[in-house]
Structure formats: C-alpha cells, structure tokens
Design an enzyme around this catalytic site. Sequence first.
Site, PDB file in Angstrom:
ATOM      1  N   CYS A 113       0.836  -1.519  -0.623  1.00  0.00           N
ATOM      2  CA  CYS A 113      -0.101   0.702  -0.242  1.00  0.00           C
ATOM      3  C   CYS A 113       0.629   1.160   0.254  1.00  0.00           C
ATOM      4  O   CYS A 113       0.720   1.841  -0.177  1.00  0.00           O
ATOM      5  CB  CYS A 113      -0.943   0.077   1.233  1.00  0.00           C
ATOM      6  SG  CYS A 113      -1.874  -1.641   1.286  1.00  0.00           S
ATOM      7  N   HIS A 253      -3.291   7.044   3.148  1.00  0.00           N
ATOM      8  CA  HIS A 253      -3.502   5.556   2.389  1.00  0.00           C
ATOM      9  C   HIS A 253      -5.284   4.789   3.441  1.00  0.00           C
ATOM     10  O   HIS A 253      -5.229   5.166   4.305  1.00  0.00           O
ATOM     11  CB  HIS A 253      -2.284   4.526   2.594  1.00  0.00           C
ATOM     12  CG  HIS A 253      -3.115   3.009   2.658  1.00  0.00           C
ATOM     13  ND1 HIS A 253      -3.531   2.546   1.596  1.00  0.00           N
ATOM     14  CD2 HIS A 253      -3.505   1.814   3.411  1.00  0.00           C
ATOM     15  CE1 HIS A 253      -4.123   1.609   1.286  1.00  0.00           C
ATOM     16  NE2 HIS A 253      -3.859   0.863   2.072  1.00  0.00           N
ATOM     17  N   ASN A 283      -9.851  -1.112   0.343  1.00  0.00           N
ATOM     18  CA  ASN A 283      -8.414  -0.982  -0.041  1.00  0.00           C
ATOM     19  C   ASN A 283      -7.933  -0.839  -1.128  1.00  0.00           C
ATOM     20  O   ASN A 283      -7.984  -2.358  -1.774  1.00  0.00           O
ATOM     21  CB  ASN A 283      -7.629  -1.783   1.621  1.00  0.00           C
ATOM     22  CG  ASN A 283      -6.351  -0.953   1.301  1.00  0.00           C
ATOM     23  OD1 ASN A 283      -5.565  -0.404   0.303  1.00  0.00           O
ATOM     24  ND2 ASN A 283      -6.118  -1.645   2.518  1.00  0.00           N
TER      25      ASN A 283
HETATM   26  N1  ACO Z   1     -18.301  -9.513   8.970  1.00  0.00           N
HETATM   27  C1  ACO Z   1     -18.617  -9.029  10.437  1.00  0.00           C
HETATM   28  N2  ACO Z   1     -18.204  -9.802  11.131  1.00  0.00           N
HETATM   29  C2  ACO Z   1     -16.823  -9.935  11.276  1.00  0.00           C
HETATM   30  C3  ACO Z   1     -16.436  -9.977  10.225  1.00  0.00           C
HETATM   31  C4  ACO Z   1     -16.996  -9.841   8.981  1.00  0.00           C
HETATM   32  N3  ACO Z   1     -16.363  -8.626   7.895  1.00  0.00           N
HETATM   33  N4  ACO Z   1     -14.374 -10.321  10.148  1.00  0.00           N
HETATM   34  C5  ACO Z   1     -14.449  -9.900  11.315  1.00  0.00           C
HETATM   35  N5  ACO Z   1     -15.685 -10.944  12.100  1.00  0.00           N
HETATM   36  C6  ACO Z   1     -16.276 -10.647  13.035  1.00  0.00           C
HETATM   37  C7  ACO Z   1     -14.443 -11.371  14.129  1.00  0.00           C
HETATM   38  O1  ACO Z   1     -14.846 -12.356  14.132  1.00  0.00           O
HETATM   39  C8  ACO Z   1     -14.679 -11.061  15.440  1.00  0.00           C
HETATM   40  O2  ACO Z   1     -15.810 -11.684  16.173  1.00  0.00           O
HETATM   41  P1  ACO Z   1     -16.025 -12.435  18.343  1.00  0.00           P
HETATM   42  O3  ACO Z   1     -15.462 -10.639  18.303  1.00  0.00           O
HETATM   43  O4  ACO Z   1     -17.507 -13.296  17.611  1.00  0.00           O
HETATM   44  O5  ACO Z   1     -14.017 -12.944  17.262  1.00  0.00           O
HETATM   45  C9  ACO Z   1     -15.632  -9.404  15.766  1.00  0.00           C
HETATM   46  O6  ACO Z   1     -16.021  -9.435  14.129  1.00  0.00           O
HETATM   47  C10 ACO Z   1     -14.502  -8.362  15.967  1.00  0.00           C
HETATM   48  O7  ACO Z   1     -13.655  -8.730  14.958  1.00  0.00           O
HETATM   49  P2  ACO Z   1     -11.658  -7.678  15.519  1.00  0.00           P
HETATM   50  O8  ACO Z   1     -11.404  -8.257  14.587  1.00  0.00           O
HETATM   51  O9  ACO Z   1     -11.575  -7.377  16.508  1.00  0.00           O
HETATM   52  O10 ACO Z   1     -12.574  -6.379  14.183  1.00  0.00           O
HETATM   53  P3  ACO Z   1     -11.608  -5.000  14.842  1.00  0.00           P
HETATM   54  O11 ACO Z   1     -12.886  -4.417  14.591  1.00  0.00           O
HETATM   55  O12 ACO Z   1     -10.543  -5.274  14.418  1.00  0.00           O
HETATM   56  O13 ACO Z   1     -11.813  -4.440  12.854  1.00  0.00           O
HETATM   57  C11 ACO Z   1     -10.979  -4.907  11.019  1.00  0.00           C
HETATM   58  C12 ACO Z   1     -11.186  -5.973  11.660  1.00  0.00           C
HETATM   59  C13 ACO Z   1     -10.987  -3.606   9.544  1.00  0.00           C
HETATM   60  C14 ACO Z   1      -9.819  -6.452  10.117  1.00  0.00           C
HETATM   61  C15 ACO Z   1      -9.761  -3.782  11.822  1.00  0.00           C
HETATM   62  O14 ACO Z   1      -9.060  -3.863  12.721  1.00  0.00           O
HETATM   63  C16 ACO Z   1      -8.321  -3.084  11.031  1.00  0.00           C
HETATM   64  O15 ACO Z   1      -9.073  -2.538   9.585  1.00  0.00           O
HETATM   65  N6  ACO Z   1      -7.162  -3.412  10.924  1.00  0.00           N
HETATM   66  C17 ACO Z   1      -6.750  -3.223  10.221  1.00  0.00           C
HETATM   67  C18 ACO Z   1      -5.940  -3.971   8.364  1.00  0.00           C
HETATM   68  C19 ACO Z   1      -5.456  -2.788   7.454  1.00  0.00           C
HETATM   69  O16 ACO Z   1      -5.133  -1.675   7.705  1.00  0.00           O
HETATM   70  N7  ACO Z   1      -4.578  -4.066   6.581  1.00  0.00           N
HETATM   71  C20 ACO Z   1      -4.126  -3.614   6.115  1.00  0.00           C
HETATM   72  C21 ACO Z   1      -3.055  -2.869   5.800  1.00  0.00           C
HETATM   73  S1  ACO Z   1      -1.613  -2.775   4.896  1.00  0.00           S
HETATM   74  C22 ACO Z   1      -2.370  -2.588   3.131  1.00  0.00           C
HETATM   75  O17 ACO Z   1      -2.931  -1.625   3.203  1.00  0.00           O
HETATM   76  C23 ACO Z   1      -1.636  -3.628   2.194  1.00  0.00           C
END
Ligand code: ACO
Length: 326
Positions: A113, A253, A283
């Site tokens: 990214c 980003h 993204n």
């Molecule tokens: N739909 C519904 N529920 C979901 C989904 C979904 N798509 N995905 C995960 N869940 C659930 C999980 O299983 C979890 O359930 P549980 O509480 O029963 O265990 C719950 O939702 C919470 O999951 P978390 O992982 O804690 O959710 P979080 O608030 O952290 O959000 C996310 C997840 C959106 C991925 C966030 O952590 C994030 O954006 N992280 C950064 C990711 C990123 O930037 N990646 C790319 C960077 S590098 C690049 O861009 C190439």
Amino acid sequence: MAQVGILGLGIYLPSKKFTNFDLEKMVDTSDEWIRSRTGIVERRIAAPHEKTSDLAYKAAAEALKKAKIPPEKIDLIIVGTVSPDSNFPSVACKVQKAIGAKNATAFDVSAACSGYLYALITAKQYIQTGLSRYALVIAADRFTSLIDWKDRDTCVLFGDGAGACVLGKVKSGGILADFLQAFGDQGDLMQVIAEEGRSPFNPGKTSYTKLPFVRMQGQELFKVAVNSMADAVEKVLKKAKIKKEDVDCIVPHQANDRIITAIAKKLNIPKDKIFVNIDKYGNMSAASIAVALYEAVKFKKIKKGDKVVLVAFGAGLVSAANVIKW
Ligand code: ACO
C-alpha cells in the site's frame, strides 16, 4: 537540487461496483458491520479480462494527456504493485509497450500500500540527479485476485484500481520533502500465503495446492498503521520545516476510516483536513493514495499553492510520506 513536481494525474477504476449487500450473500457479514468497522460501502472489481497492467495503462494514458507530455518523452516508468499480471515481464514494461514510450526504462517496485509513494520518491531522485527528465509513476493493484473470498476477515476490505502521475521539473513548489521507513521484523502481520510450487528439488509438491491469498492480523496492523502514519507525518513535516497547522490537506492510505480518525486525533489535526474516499473504493493497496489524490484535486480539496501531505502504510511493513506544494 532541481524542484520536481506533478505535471498531470490520471486514474482508472473498473466499472463493476460490489456493495456490502453483495458481500452479505457471499460470507457471514453485514453492511452494518463493514460500514461501522471500516467506513467501506462498496468497492470496484476488475473484469476477468482486466489485468493489473490494463488498469495501469488506462490511468497512465489519462496522466499523460493531462500533463500534455507525449509518450516518447517519458524516459522512466515505475509501477508500484503487489499484484502484477505475472512474475515477469513487469507491469511497467507492459505499460511501456501499451503507451509506446519507446525511450523509457521501466520497472516495478513492491511496497504494497506504500507502493505509490515508494515509486514517486524513487522517480523524483532520478529526475533530480539528471538520469530522467519526465517520469511516469503508476500505482495499480488488482488486489481482489489475492483474496480468499471465503475469509470474511479480509474479503470485505479490498478493491481494484489504478492511479498515475507524470513527474518533471517545476520552477517552484513541487515535492518538498520525503520520508521512507520499513519494519521488516513485523512482516508476518500481513502476507500473501502460497503453497510450495513445482520443483524437482521439492519432492511431494508437484503443483500449487492453493492459489496465493492474503492473511493478516487486523488488530495489530491497526495499531502499527496509526502509529507509523502519524510518525511519518510528523517526521516529513519536520524535514519540510512546515508546521502541522499550516498543512491544507492530508491524503492518507485508505485502509480503514477508523485508522484515519485515529491518526487525526493523534496528530491533533481536524478530520476535515484529511481526504477520505474509502467508502467508494475500499482499500486499493498502492492505488489508494493515487486515486484519493486525484479526487482531492478534482473536488477542489486541494488547490494551487496548498501544502499537501501524502502518507502511506502497507504490508512489508513499510511506510512513507511526502510534502507537496501544489
Ligand atoms: N463481518 C462480520 N464480522 C466480522 C467480520 C466481517 N467481515 N470480520 C471479522 N468479524 C468478527 C470477528 O470474527 C470478531 O468476532 P468475535 O468478537 O465473535 O470474535 C469481531 O468481528 C471483531 O473482530 P475484530 O478483528 O476485533 O474487528 P476489528 O474491530 O479489529 O476490525 C479490521 C477488523 C477491520 C480488519 C481492523 O482490525 C482493521 O482495519 N485493521 C487494519 C487492517 C489493515 O489496515 N490492513 C491493511 C494494511 S496494509 C495494506 O493496506 C496492504
């Protein structure tokens, strides 16, 4: 040192829109979860015949037209991508052929990214040292081809797209400062997993058992993304000798709207100074900043004379930032 600036911008977005409601039919997720956790409403998906080089070519063609530079004057093409059509030829060489830039040298950079900014900063050095006169910098990713579409943790986040710019010398303003950083020791927080491939030196593995796909540790990445992007903004502004309050627009980003809100808070900068379009595209990896910059200019969030900060974070892990006087 000669000042280097952006002479023209271009983008390409595939026409197919894929909404959160479409995703509800594929995996156990909901529009409400995706919107509230990420800010994403829909994303674009490349058509089956559209490879990364096709997306890159279309963005490049617009950038050349806007810059009014004929392809034969381009002597450098750098493409930031992590989803090339194939291991080789590079996407940059394919674009060279497609646009007819017969006098250019061409190569890809792999910085996920952060690819647009890594490519931009590299091209700027070529121009400043006199190795190049006009460079075409492209960020293109068909990231949805790297996704396991049964994995709700990742498949809701990404989309496809491309952005490009032509760089050249400018009389004033342009790119004022750059900052690059890598954290290779944290690389396993986000990686593309591929099973071993065909090789007589690896008995038992006769073919790929699975296509490559992205795995990530979202919560850890979230923290690194906020801290590294906020840090990159502070450092690049210090290099440019510009105060935070004098910045007109930040183009970060677009990985998660919550990450962007947290950066604004950490930097103590009003959120309305930060350009956000993640709702429409998700993204798009390297292409995210390139497309956001294009739209920020198009929607007049960036005007002539403005001080603009571009800031990226991506798999690697890598981060980067620039200050540009528009
Ligand atoms: N739909 C519904 N529920 C979901 C989904 C979904 N798509 N995905 C995960 N869940 C659930 C999980 O299983 C979890 O359930 P549980 O509480 O029963 O265990 C719950 O939702 C919470 O999951 P978390 O992982 O804690 O959710 P979080 O608030 O952290 O959000 C996310 C997840 C959106 C991925 C966030 O952590 C994030 O954006 N992280 C950064 C990711 C990123 O930037 N990646 C790319 C960077 S590098 C690049 O861009 C190439």
